[in-house]
Design a protein around this motif. Structure first.
Motif, PDB file in Angstrom:
ATOM      1  N   GLY A  85       0.830  -1.195   0.000  1.00 56.78           N
ATOM      2  CA  GLY A  85       0.000   0.000   0.000  1.00 56.78           C
ATOM      3  C   GLY A  85       0.867   1.248   0.000  1.00 56.78           C
ATOM      4  N   VAL A  86       0.234   2.387   0.088  1.00 61.52           N
ATOM      5  CA  VAL A  86       0.947   3.669   0.100  1.00 61.52           C
ATOM      6  C   VAL A  86       0.515   4.477   1.310  1.00 61.52           C
ATOM      7  CG1 VAL A  86       1.279   3.783  -2.391  1.00 61.52           C
ATOM      8  CG2 VAL A  86      -0.778   4.766  -1.395  1.00 61.52           C
ATOM      9  N   ARG A  87       1.401   5.344   1.730  1.00 64.34           N
ATOM     10  CA  ARG A  87       1.087   6.266   2.823  1.00 64.34           C
ATOM     11  C   ARG A  87       0.957   7.662   2.212  1.00 64.34           C
ATOM     12  NH1 ARG A  87       1.538   7.120   8.410  1.00 64.34           N
ATOM     13  NH2 ARG A  87       2.287   9.192   8.894  1.00 64.34           N
ATOM     14  N   LEU A  88      -0.204   8.241   2.378  1.00 64.82           N
ATOM     15  CA  LEU A  88      -0.464   9.565   1.827  1.00 64.82           C
ATOM     16  C   LEU A  88      -0.484  10.606   2.941  1.00 64.82           C
ATOM     17  CD1 LEU A  88      -3.415   8.663  -0.574  1.00 64.82           C
ATOM     18  CD2 LEU A  88      -1.003   8.914  -1.153  1.00 64.82           C
ATOM     19  N   GLU A  89      -0.107  11.810   2.599  1.00 71.15           N
ATOM     20  CA  GLU A  89      -0.178  12.933   3.529  1.00 71.15           C
ATOM     21  C   GLU A  89      -1.389  13.790   3.155  1.00 71.15           C
ATOM     22  OE1 GLU A  89       1.788  13.482   6.183  1.00 71.15           O
ATOM     23  OE2 GLU A  89       2.791  11.587   5.729  1.00 71.15           O
ATOM     24  N   PRO A  90      -2.115  14.272   4.157  1.00 74.01           N
ATOM     25  CA  PRO A  90      -3.257  15.135   3.836  1.00 74.01           C
ATOM     26  C   PRO A  90      -2.785  16.450   3.231  1.00 74.01           C
ATOM     27  CG  PRO A  90      -2.891  15.069   6.197  1.00 74.01           C
ATOM     28  CD  PRO A  90      -1.934  14.092   5.588  1.00 74.01           C
ATOM     29  N   SER A  91      -3.656  17.038   2.440  1.00 75.71           N
ATOM     30  CA  SER A  91      -3.398  18.331   1.798  1.00 75.71           C
ATOM     31  C   SER A  91      -4.368  19.364   2.358  1.00 75.71           C
ATOM     32  CB  SER A  91      -3.634  18.229   0.292  1.00 75.71           C
ATOM     33  OG  SER A  91      -2.811  17.268  -0.292  1.00 75.71           O
ATOM     34  N   ASP A  92      -4.041  20.624   2.155  1.00 69.48           N
ATOM     35  CA  ASP A  92      -4.988  21.678   2.501  1.00 69.48           C
ATOM     36  C   ASP A  92      -6.151  21.589   1.519  1.00 69.48           C
ATOM     37  OD1 ASP A  92      -3.463  22.683   4.576  1.00 69.48           O
ATOM     38  OD2 ASP A  92      -2.477  24.186   3.321  1.00 69.48           O
ATOM     39  N   PRO A  93      -7.375  21.573   2.024  1.00 68.81           N
ATOM     40  CA  PRO A  93      -8.521  21.477   1.117  1.00 68.81           C
ATOM     41  C   PRO A  93      -8.793  22.796   0.407  1.00 68.81           C
ATOM     42  CG  PRO A  93      -9.286  21.684   3.370  1.00 68.81           C
ATOM     43  CD  PRO A  93      -7.789  21.591   3.432  1.00 68.81           C
ATOM     44  N   PRO A  94      -9.107  22.736  -0.878  1.00 71.84           N
ATOM     45  CA  PRO A  94      -9.487  23.939  -1.620  1.00 71.84           C
ATOM     46  C   PRO A  94     -11.006  24.091  -1.623  1.00 71.84           C
ATOM     47  CG  PRO A  94      -9.181  22.151  -3.148  1.00 71.84           C
ATOM     48  CD  PRO A  94      -8.896  21.593  -1.766  1.00 71.84           C
ATOM     49  N   MET A  95     -11.477  25.246  -1.989  1.00 73.56           N
ATOM     50  CA  MET A  95     -12.922  25.466  -2.123  1.00 73.56           C
ATOM     51  C   MET A  95     -13.441  24.925  -3.455  1.00 73.56           C
ATOM     52  SD  MET A  95     -14.246  26.708   0.573  1.00 73.56           S
ATOM     53  CE  MET A  95     -15.800  27.380   0.022  1.00 73.56           C
ATOM     54  N   VAL A  96     -12.546  24.750  -4.431  1.00 75.33           N
ATOM     55  CA  VAL A  96     -12.920  24.195  -5.731  1.00 75.33           C
ATOM     56  C   VAL A  96     -11.986  23.028  -6.028  1.00 75.33           C
ATOM     57  CG1 VAL A  96     -13.166  24.636  -8.204  1.00 75.33           C
ATOM     58  CG2 VAL A  96     -13.729  26.430  -6.562  1.00 75.33           C
ATOM     59  N   GLY A 144     -16.085  21.348 -16.897  1.00 75.94           N
ATOM     60  CA  GLY A 144     -16.759  20.137 -16.455  1.00 75.94           C
ATOM     61  C   GLY A 144     -15.926  19.259 -15.542  1.00 75.94           C
ATOM     62  N   GLU A 145     -14.651  19.597 -15.344  1.00 78.75           N
ATOM     63  CA  GLU A 145     -13.797  18.776 -14.495  1.00 78.75           C
ATOM     64  C   GLU A 145     -13.588  19.375 -13.112  1.00 78.75           C
ATOM     65  OE1 GLU A 145     -10.180  17.750 -16.429  1.00 78.75           O
ATOM     66  OE2 GLU A 145     -11.181  16.585 -17.981  1.00 78.75           O
ATOM     67  N   SER A 146     -14.060  20.586 -12.891  1.00 82.67           N
ATOM     68  CA  SER A 146     -13.943  21.182 -11.564  1.00 82.67           C
ATOM     69  C   SER A 146     -15.322  21.164 -10.904  1.00 82.67           C
ATOM     70  CB  SER A 146     -13.394  22.605 -11.647  1.00 82.67           C
ATOM     71  OG  SER A 146     -14.279  23.439 -12.325  1.00 82.67           O
ATOM     72  N   ILE A 147     -15.291  21.136  -9.569  1.00 83.13           N
ATOM     73  CA  ILE A 147     -16.535  21.119  -8.810  1.00 83.13           C
ATOM     74  C   ILE A 147     -16.291  21.838  -7.489  1.00 83.13           C
ATOM     75  CG2 ILE A 147     -16.016  18.837  -7.854  1.00 83.13           C
ATOM     76  CD1 ILE A 147     -19.042  18.302  -7.769  1.00 83.13           C
ATOM     77  N   ASP A 148     -17.258  22.620  -7.056  1.00 77.81           N
ATOM     78  CA  ASP A 148     -17.148  23.287  -5.765  1.00 77.81           C
ATOM     79  C   ASP A 148     -17.122  22.242  -4.662  1.00 77.81           C
ATOM     80  OD1 ASP A 148     -17.186  25.861  -6.812  1.00 77.81           O
ATOM     81  OD2 ASP A 148     -19.367  26.013  -6.684  1.00 77.81           O
ATOM     82  N   LEU A 149     -16.313  22.478  -3.637  1.00 76.92           N
ATOM     83  CA  LEU A 149     -16.235  21.555  -2.515  1.00 76.92           C
ATOM     84  C   LEU A 149     -17.599  21.354  -1.884  1.00 76.92           C
ATOM     85  CD1 LEU A 149     -14.591  19.818  -0.534  1.00 76.92           C
ATOM     86  CD2 LEU A 149     -14.152  21.916   0.780  1.00 76.92           C
TER      87      LEU A 149
END
Length: 142
Positions: free
Chosen positions: A107-118, A126-131
Motif C-alpha cells: 500500500g501507500v502512505r499519503l499525507e493530507p493536503s490543505d482542502p481547496p474550495m474548488v 466540467g472537471e472542476s466542482i465546488d467543494l
C-alpha cells in the motif's frame, strides 16, 4: 528601465518588493480559502455522523489510473473519478500517486493536503466542482 546603476537597483528593489507583496496576498487568500473549506468539511463530518454514513476504504491510483493501492484510510470519495477523498478524521487527500511495484503489496502512505474550495480548479470545463457541491453529492448518494 532606467539607465544608471542606482536607478536600476532602485527599480529591482521596487520589483522585488511588489513580488513579495503579491506572494503574501496570495498566501493570505489561500489560507482564508483553506479555513473556509475546513469549515465545510467539519459541517459535512457532523452530518455524516448524524446520518451514520458508512465510510469506504480509500484507495490511491497510479497517474494512468491502471493500478490501485491501499492507503489504510477510510472516508468518502469527493470526485466521481475517485482522485480526491475525505478521511473520517477530516483529512483531505489527493488520491493519485506515483508508486512502485512494492506499493501493490504494502500500500501507500499519503499525507493530507490543505482542502481547496474548488476541486480541480483550472481544469477543463466540467472537471472542476465546488467543494460544497461535492460534499452535498456524497450526502445525497448515501
Amino acid at each position: 528601465m532606467p539607465g544608471t546603476d542606482p536607478d536600476r537597483e532602485s527599480w529591482r528593489a521596487e520589483r522585488a518588493e511588489a513580488a513579495a507583496a503579491h506572494a503574501q496576498a496570495l498566501e493570505r487568500r489561500r489560507a482564508k480559502e483553506t479555513e473556509q473549506a475546513r469549515g465545510l468539511i467539519a459541517q459535512f463530518l457532523a452530518e455524516a455522523r448524524r446520518r451514520d454514513l458508512a465510510p469506504v476504504p480509500l484507495r490511491a491510483r497510479s497517474p494512468d489510473g491502471k493500478r490501485h493501492y491501499r492507503t489504510g484510510l477510510e472516508g468518502w470519495y469527493l470526485r466521481r473519478n475517485q482522485t480526491v477523498g475525505l478521511a473520517t478524521d477530516g483529512g483531505f487527500y489527493l488520491l493519485t500517486t506515483p508508486a512502485g511495484p512494492s506499493a501493490l503489496l504494502r500500500g501507500v502512505r499519503l499525507e493530507p493536503s490543505d482542502p481547496p474550495m474548488v476541486l480541480g480548479a483550472g481544469a477543463r470545463d466540467g472537471e472542476s466542482i465546488d467543494l460544497a457541491e461535492a460534499l452535498a453529492r456524497v450526502l445525497e448518494e448515501h
